[in-house]
Design an enzyme around this catalytic site. Sequence first.
Site, PDB file in Angstrom:
ATOM      1  CG  ASN A 185       5.533  -5.383   8.976  1.00 17.98           C
ATOM      2  OD1 ASN A 185       6.673  -5.490   9.439  1.00 17.98           O
ATOM      3  ND2 ASN A 185       4.583  -4.686   9.564  1.00 17.98           N
TER       4      ASN A 185
ATOM      5  N   GLY B 137       0.857  -1.189   0.000  1.00  8.49           N
ATOM      6  CA  GLY B 137       0.000   0.000   0.000  1.00  8.49           C
ATOM      7  C   GLY B 137       0.888   1.233   0.000  1.00  8.49           C
TER       8      GLY B 137
ATOM      9  CD  GLN C 190      -7.047   7.138   8.129  1.00  4.82           C
ATOM     10  OE1 GLN C 190      -6.697   6.992   9.285  1.00  4.82           O
ATOM     11  NE2 GLN C 190      -7.915   6.327   7.556  1.00  4.82           N
TER      12      GLN C 190
ATOM     13  CD  GLU D  61      -7.537  -0.707   8.849  1.00  8.86           C
ATOM     14  OE1 GLU D  61      -8.369  -0.600   7.950  1.00  8.86           O
ATOM     15  OE2 GLU D  61      -6.307  -0.763   8.634  1.00  8.86           O
TER      16      GLU D  61
ATOM     17  NE  ARG E  96     -26.447  13.585  15.245  1.00  7.56           N
ATOM     18  CZ  ARG E  96     -26.464  14.177  14.059  1.00  7.56           C
ATOM     19  NH1 ARG E  96     -25.350  14.622  13.520  1.00  7.56           N
ATOM     20  NH2 ARG E  96     -27.603  14.328  13.420  1.00  7.56           N
TER      21      ARG E  96
ATOM     22  CG  MET F 247      -6.830   2.940   6.991  1.00 12.13           C
ATOM     23  SD  MET F 247      -5.922   3.166   5.452  1.00 12.13           S
ATOM     24  CE  MET F 247      -7.118   2.587   4.277  1.00 12.13           C
TER      25      MET F 247
ATOM     26  CG  ASP G  24      -0.497   0.270   8.725  1.00 11.20           C
ATOM     27  OD1 ASP G  24      -1.328   1.176   8.568  1.00 11.20           O
ATOM     28  OD2 ASP G  24      -0.482  -0.776   8.035  1.00 11.20           O
TER      29      ASP G  24
END
Length: 357
Positions: free
Chosen positions: A112, A11, A283, A231, A171, A178, A136
């Site tokens: 990774n 990614g 993101q 996530e 609310r 992510m 990440d």
Amino acid sequence: MKRIGMLTSGGDCQALNAAMRGVVKGLSNNVDELEVYGFYDGYKGLIYGEYRLLTSTDFSGILTKGGTILGSSRQPFKLMRVPDENGLDKVEAMKQTYYKLNLDCLVILGGNGTQKTANLLREEGLNIIHLPKTIDNDIYGTDVTFGFQSAINIATDCIDCIHTTAASHNRVFIVEVMGHKVGWLTLYAGIAGGADIILLPEIPYDIDKVIEAIEKRTKAGKGFTILAVAEGAISKKDAKLSKKEYKKKMEKSPYPSVSYEVADTIKQRTGTEVRVTVPGHTQRGGSPTPYDRVLCSRLGAAAAEAILEEDYGCMIGIVKNETARIPLEKVAGKLKVVEPDCQIIREAKTIGISFGD
Ligand code: F6P
């Protein structure tokens, strides 16, 4: 004369271009002649010999440009030893491309999975330099990965925007962040955005505790509550399931992701309106932050130094604020997770953030 190959795999994230530029600038300033081959779409380009000789123009004006000039794709590590649909041995094909171009080294930018294949190619005798990319921040052996800080900015902006609308309504708001199987991005964006509750994969949540935290705020007169949910967040109950059982449960789930399940449960149990926002791939998009531009310029320069010294087989990472060469064999296949009792979690709890545990 140096002849290097470069590829970006997995990614994408911000600052991939900045990192490649750093490597090329670091080399071109220090060798008489440099040839840089760019492989298209990650390992695919190396397997199928799809590449182009890059020139200095390719690296001009890309410090601030998001995405990757080479393109990227996911080539799962577990399939690397499996021949392709035409029976091609991918590892042999990659080696052949490398030797055909007579490369001194291959610079591989990725996360990774990419790192595991980089280590495999090292074991196969290729000269490899790996640069740790991912929003990440889960690459073991480096304090930080590039893309992480840029993604924190975007996820934080999202929580900030939710804050202003939240203040107008009574609310509960959930922002799903992510991070794949780890909670670094959610943790940092959650703290930066002033989230009241942060749910991470590393700290399975108890929905009763989440509801308790919301009710505590309501009793204190706060009209709204903001949750930053990774996530990969998981409930204590689901964490007891085997990987296979959990996968099955998620496949059958009526919810698109864990945030919607949390939202629905809160709504049913408290009667409060709950809204979910998923910034998703935004993101990973846009320009890298100044921090990531500096980080990649440093990593690029350090990679160039390693190449000039012919010191290969390592990841160029950051250890205690210094660039460092970390042997691939020591880190490949390991994951850097948020330790549930680490300092930053304790500090977040001290300032009243609930982790639902
Ligand atoms: O690893 C980066 C990442 O953005 C993760 O945070 C996320 O889980 C995954 O990639 C999404 O992958 P894809 O772009 O293939 O949907």
